[in-house]
Design an enzyme around this catalytic site. Structure first.
Site, PDB file in Angstrom:
ATOM      1  N   CYS A 204       0.834  -1.202   0.000  1.00 52.90           N
ATOM      2  CA  CYS A 204       0.000   0.000   0.000  1.00 52.90           C
ATOM      3  C   CYS A 204       0.874   1.259   0.000  1.00 52.90           C
ATOM      4  O   CYS A 204       1.418   1.607  -1.038  1.00 52.90           O
ATOM      5  CB  CYS A 204      -0.984  -0.049   1.158  1.00 52.90           C
ATOM      6  SG  CYS A 204      -2.473   0.882   0.807  1.00 52.90           S
TER       7      CYS A 204
ATOM      8  N   HIS B 139      -3.674  -5.026   0.644  1.00 53.64           N
ATOM      9  CA  HIS B 139      -3.045  -5.521   1.880  1.00 53.64           C
ATOM     10  C   HIS B 139      -3.115  -7.045   1.919  1.00 53.64           C
ATOM     11  O   HIS B 139      -4.070  -7.599   2.483  1.00 53.64           O
ATOM     12  CB  HIS B 139      -3.776  -4.951   3.104  1.00 53.64           C
ATOM     13  CG  HIS B 139      -3.538  -3.497   3.317  1.00 53.64           C
ATOM     14  ND1 HIS B 139      -2.503  -3.024   4.091  1.00 53.64           N
ATOM     15  CD2 HIS B 139      -4.187  -2.405   2.839  1.00 53.64           C
ATOM     16  CE1 HIS B 139      -2.529  -1.698   4.093  1.00 53.64           C
ATOM     17  NE2 HIS B 139      -3.541  -1.297   3.339  1.00 53.64           N
TER      18      HIS B 139
ATOM     19  N   GLU C 237      -1.617  -9.071   3.676  1.00 54.52           N
ATOM     20  CA  GLU C 237      -1.447  -9.643   5.023  1.00 54.52           C
ATOM     21  C   GLU C 237      -2.774 -10.064   5.657  1.00 54.52           C
ATOM     22  O   GLU C 237      -2.810 -10.930   6.520  1.00 54.52           O
ATOM     23  CB  GLU C 237      -0.701  -8.666   5.945  1.00 54.52           C
ATOM     24  CG  GLU C 237      -1.437  -7.385   6.338  1.00 54.52           C
ATOM     25  CD  GLU C 237      -1.223  -6.232   5.371  1.00 54.52           C
ATOM     26  OE1 GLU C 237      -1.002  -6.487   4.165  1.00 54.52           O
ATOM     27  OE2 GLU C 237      -1.301  -5.059   5.803  1.00 54.52           O
TER      28      GLU C 237
END
Ligand code: GLN
Length: 568
Positions: A382, A509, A511
């Site tokens: 990001c 993102h 994650e």
């Protein structure tokens, strides 16, 4: 369809006892027995959602597929189970009151007095029931805060009322509490737990299971004592001792039969637990065959909770190969041209994570320059992708004025901007692009190799977009490649430097979708690339060492006077 069963999790004595992990672990065990579970967090604070809360105060904002900005406990829930969480799985007092107050303004209450009981508690109960659809067997609802807080009262009352509605075997109450060790007395103390349970009972709730956080464990005597004073079965007094990894908690609970107790109380039938894959993962975690050292250069590094999912995803990326990922948190503001080599030189890979606001941006750009020039694998997420493009424009394309309009609204070269600034239309406006968006990946890219497929979906939380019309031509002419975009709008999702060993930035993102048993592909690939660099470096230093050794021990010409006999 049968109605789901409910497990309510409250906490007592102090905050930060790991209620979220406890809830996730129970859910994990139930799922391992073949049940379908979902989890929910109800937060008593007044913010409508955690979206605008400081990462320093509240930790990470976790984003669901449907674009809800939620409490970080939802991250644990998703990592420990396969539950698909949505906006309904996290609510706050603020969001509940907002709904009630707008109904009141619309006149929906037909002139009646609007009150905490029944209206607020009713809305909370609706929120709880809303997530128990689609064949869910068990809904686990965690109440944020600590029993005794003023603001959590309506939530506690709502879950008390639920028992009325669903009956004794319809729901159970799990209370997470603390049994502290008092060094001066050399003893574990049960009094805080007794008080907390007393408080809970005063609110009409008798806990079925007590999860007692202790540093060490509970003796038989202590269990007896807690059981007697709190009126909880001895077998249901569970010791949650401190463990080296949160992923150990389901195993600890399983050994003490927590899942069995839950099933019995709820009158549920389920298969035997299958903890095999989970235990294998734990074994890999504890016995890695190698390690990688990753520098994370961000702005909230002193408070690791702000990068919770990121930290876990990096661990999972290592686990995928049987390696340990050692994370080194570096404050972006400390990196400059004069410190980069000293601060970053010893790591195998560098990652710049997401963030907001201009503090630390120069340090991130310097970090990325270092990674690019020294061929250190780089992963930008990001903000880390935005700064990667800005660095490239400035230092490779020769455009020193390149910036995101977030940091310099007057930037002569606008690398990232709100779409509205570009088109003069109010499309996404000042709001964020949130939640899951599809992305199409190009052939022959790092991303394609990592995912092994062309169509993916990842979660977003950002405002500023890659300014395609104004900068794509420049960056691609200088060797950067756009390798991922949203199929319909053409928003840039992934950028790479193909000339580098591994250099990738993504606007999303990744994650948020990583789990210990399903490591996210980009993290897996980034850790692998970092490990390769480690091997290259080890090899180079081994070669240098060998050279030095040879230099030092080179057979010198014998002195003219020396004879063989001298060496006998
Ligand atoms: N601040 C940037 C934006 O809003 C990046 C956001 C992020 O890293 N999550 O676009």
């Amino acid at each position: 369809m049968a109605r789901p069963k409910y497990v309510f999790i409250t906490g007592g004595v102090v905050s930060s006892l790991g209620k979220g992990i406890a809830a996730a672990s129970i859910a994990n065990l139930l799922e391992s027995r073949g049940l379908r579970v979902t989890l929910q967090k109800l937060d008593p604070y007044l913010n409508i959602d955690p979206g605008t809360m400081s990462p320093f105060q509240h930790g990470e904002v976790f984003v669901t597929d449907d674009g809800a900005e939620t409490d970080l406990d939802l991250g644990h829930y998703e990592r420990f189970t396969h539950a698909v969480l949505t906006r309904a799985n996290n609510a706050t007092s603020g969001s509940i009151y907002e709904r009630i107050l707008s109904r009141e303004r619309r006149g929906d209450y037909l002139g009646r007095t609007v009150q905490v009981i029944p209206h607020v508690t009713g809305a909370i109960r609706q929120q709880i029931e809303k997530v128990g659809t689609d064949g869910i067997d068990v809904v686990l609802t965690e109440i944020g805060g600590t029993i005794g807080d003023i603001e959590s009262l309506p939530f506690v009352e709502a879950i008390r009322q639920m028992r009325q509605e669903v009956g004794r075997s319809g729901c159970i109450y799990v209370h997470v509490t603390l049994v502290p060790y008092i060094a001066a007395a050399g003893e574990l103390k049960t009094k805080p737990t007794q008080h907390s349970v007393k408080e809970l009972r005063a609110l009409g709730i008798q806990p079925d299971i007590l999860i007692c956080r202790t540093e060490t464990g509970l003796s038989r005597d202590l269990r007896e004592k807690i059981s007697l004073f709190c009126d909880v079965d001895r077998a249901a007094v569970i010791a949650a001792r401190d463990v080296d990894t949160v992923y150990q908690v389901p195993v600890e609970f399983s050994e003490q039969g927590v899942d069995r107790i839950v099933l019995d109380r709820l009158g549920l039938e389920a298969g035997p637990p299958n903890l095999g894959p989970w235990k294998r993962m734990l074994r890999t975690l504890r016995h890695p065959t190698d390690s990688v050292d990753i520098a994370v250069v961000g702005k909230y590094v002193d408070y690791e909770d702000s990068y919770k999912s990121l930290k876990e995803a990096l661990l999972h990326g290592g686990l995928a190969h049987g390696w340990q990922t050692r994370i080194h948190w570096i404050e972006a503001e400390s990196v400059s041209a004069s410190t980069s080599e000293r601060l970053l030189g010893r790591y195998d890979g560098i990652l710049v994570p997401g963030g907001f606001g201009s503090r630390g941006i120069d340090g991130m750009i310097e970090t990325i320059r270092f990674a690019r020039e020294y061929e250190v694998p780089y992963f930008g997420i990001c903000l880390g992708m935005q700064t990667m493009v800005i660095e490239f424009l400035r230092n490779v394309c020769g455009i020193p004025g390149a910036h995101s309009t977030e940091f310099d609204p007057e930037a002569p070269a606008r690398a990232f901007l709100k779409l509205r600034e570009l088109k003069g239309v109010e499309d996404l406006g000042g709001t964020m692009r949130l939640g899951a968006w599809p992305c199409r990946i190009s052939e022959g890219s790092f991303a394609r190799e990592a995912y092994g497929t062309a169509e993916i979906s990842e979660r977003h939380r950002h405002r500023y977009e890659f300014n395609r019309p104004e900068i794509e031509g420049t960056v691609t002419a200088h060797g950067m490649r756009i390798t991922g975009e949203t199929p319909e709008q053409g928003y840039v999702e992934i950028c790479e430097l193909p000339s580098h060993p591994w250099f990738l930035g993504c606007q999303f993102h990744p994650e948020f979708k990583s789990k210990p048993l399903e490591p996210q592909p980009l993290f897996k690939a980034f850790v692998k690339a970092s490990h390769e660099r480690r091997l290259r470096r080890d090899k180079t230093s081994a070669e240098q060492e060998a050279e030095r050794f040879l230099r030092l021990h080179q057979p010198r010409p014998l002195a003219a006077t020396a004879r063989w006999a001298d060496f006998d």
